[in-house]
Design a protein around this motif. Sequence first.
Motif, PDB file in Angstrom:
ATOM      1  N   PHE A 153      -3.118   6.118   0.852  1.00 52.75           N
ATOM      2  CA  PHE A 153      -3.208   6.879  -0.393  1.00 52.75           C
ATOM      3  C   PHE A 153      -3.737   6.018  -1.528  1.00 52.75           C
ATOM      4  O   PHE A 153      -4.629   6.413  -2.280  1.00 52.75           O
ATOM      5  CB  PHE A 153      -1.835   7.450  -0.765  1.00 52.75           C
ATOM      6  N   ALA A 154      -3.187   4.820  -1.672  1.00 54.43           N
ATOM      7  CA  ALA A 154      -3.629   3.892  -2.713  1.00 54.43           C
ATOM      8  C   ALA A 154      -3.288   2.477  -2.272  1.00 54.43           C
ATOM      9  O   ALA A 154      -2.208   2.229  -1.734  1.00 54.43           O
ATOM     10  CB  ALA A 154      -2.967   4.197  -4.055  1.00 54.43           C
ATOM     11  N   SER A 155      -4.224   1.560  -2.503  1.00 56.24           N
ATOM     12  CA  SER A 155      -3.992   0.168  -2.122  1.00 56.24           C
ATOM     13  C   SER A 155      -3.061  -0.507  -3.121  1.00 56.24           C
ATOM     14  O   SER A 155      -2.946  -0.097  -4.272  1.00 56.24           O
ATOM     15  CB  SER A 155      -5.313  -0.596  -2.059  1.00 56.24           C
ATOM     16  N   ASP A 164       0.832  -1.202   0.000  1.00 59.72           N
ATOM     17  CA  ASP A 164       0.000   0.000   0.000  1.00 59.72           C
ATOM     18  C   ASP A 164       0.867   1.253   0.000  1.00 59.72           C
ATOM     19  O   ASP A 164       1.960   1.279   0.584  1.00 59.72           O
ATOM     20  CB  ASP A 164      -0.905   0.043   1.234  1.00 59.72           C
ATOM     21  N   TYR A 165       0.363   2.314  -0.636  1.00 57.58           N
ATOM     22  CA  TYR A 165       1.009   3.620  -0.573  1.00 57.58           C
ATOM     23  C   TYR A 165       0.337   4.451   0.516  1.00 57.58           C
ATOM     24  O   TYR A 165      -0.897   4.481   0.612  1.00 57.58           O
ATOM     25  CB  TYR A 165       0.915   4.340  -1.917  1.00 57.58           C
ATOM     26  N   VAL A 166       1.160   5.097   1.341  1.00 58.70           N
ATOM     27  CA  VAL A 166       0.652   5.895   2.453  1.00 58.70           C
ATOM     28  C   VAL A 166       1.257   7.295   2.413  1.00 58.70           C
ATOM     29  O   VAL A 166       2.315   7.522   1.813  1.00 58.70           O
ATOM     30  CB  VAL A 166       0.959   5.228   3.811  1.00 58.70           C
ATOM     31  N   VAL A 167       0.567   8.209   3.082  1.00 58.26           N
ATOM     32  CA  VAL A 167       1.009   9.600   3.141  1.00 58.26           C
ATOM     33  C   VAL A 167       1.184  10.008   4.595  1.00 58.26           C
ATOM     34  O   VAL A 167       0.360   9.671   5.457  1.00 58.26           O
ATOM     35  CB  VAL A 167      -0.019  10.528   2.456  1.00 58.26           C
ATOM     36  N   SER A 168       2.270  10.726   4.868  1.00 59.19           N
ATOM     37  CA  SER A 168       2.503  11.329   6.173  1.00 59.19           C
ATOM     38  C   SER A 168       3.026  12.735   5.950  1.00 59.19           C
ATOM     39  O   SER A 168       4.169  12.915   5.512  1.00 59.19           O
ATOM     40  CB  SER A 168       3.507  10.507   6.984  1.00 59.19           C
TER      41      SER A 168
END
Length: 384
Positions: free
Chosen positions: A244-246, A133-137
């Motif tokens: 953000f996106a799976s 998965d894409y993540v945002v911080s």
Amino acid sequence: MDCAAGQRNSGEAAATVMDLVTFKKKGAHGERGLVVNSPEQNTPEDDKLAVLCVDGAIVYENASDLDVVDRSDTRPGDIVFSASDPGGQIGVVTKTTTSLDLVQLLAGGEPAVAARGVSPSERRRVRELSIGDYVVSGPWLGRVIVVSVDVDVLFDDGTICRIADAEGKLENVDRSYVRAVMNSFFYPGQRVKYTRFEGTVAKVEMGFVLVYWVASAELGTEADLVKASAPPAWQGNPSDLTLFASCGACSWGVGDRCFFRNPCKEESPPPPLDEPDQKQPMKTKLGRRARRRNHQRKLVEIKKPMSVADIRTTADVLWQNGTRQCGVPSASLLLFEVLNDNEFFPGQRVISRASVDVSDGVESSATSAEGDDAGDNAAGPAAL
């Protein structure tokens, strides 16, 4: 169009992994299921397919005893052709829409309808983040490479223990199959075993997450800058990360367990877990026993997840002749295996090989050719 221009499956293609199928012969685990990779090294019969049912059971069926009703892994950018016209034109998927029916599994595995026609965006997995998965911080974008799971277990003697990084420490007593790409191996309500003690999973939470940071809104994607300025890879509070996106492999299927993102959508609260004795459960550290004399037990409420029972996926397809077809059932489309230099799609930039003076143009419709009209793909179909 000449089929020699590329490779395509037969219009009578059998069910493959990630296809939603119905059983021609009535069984004990529902009317439909998801074709998955066999969890066993040696299947009962080599020519049989493993099918995951809504209750988590795996059954093995002959391909001839299954009908494909949905292909939920159809994605934008896929090159497809019509199953009813194997020798016809090909197209590119520009959009997909998915809706799901959800059930609550009652005692004994009987399904009770919880919701119909639910959008994937309204649901979350039991373990919200998955590998890939894409993540945002803040301004940072990263990709998840490790997710640990902490599990609270209500043991049969009334003790509640939190088991950190539980995968590999707990044994699944139910023997139900879980697609790890979509969920953790544990979910509330599941029966598990730790050493010689059995209990019920009461809660599942992410413990820590390892993130590979790939870009920043301020610094871009330059590797040295990202490496020098990125946040720590180890994130001890996963709630600080925003999905953000799976991962591309994370398409929902029958048997996947989930919760609503907005709890207000749930029709009724889950029933409490009725334990046999009347002692108050006490939360302890792992491996320690607790005295519970003279403590009155309260009912322990376990919020059980729902299970996906049915999937409907449609696609918008841009065909080579320039027509755009919307809402095409995914089961009526088959994947075009190999795209070569002689296949074009409307909107692509092309150049002529025959002309000395380079001239370019935009295709309004596309026709495959072997002679001087053939050109180079200037942009892949996925970019349309």
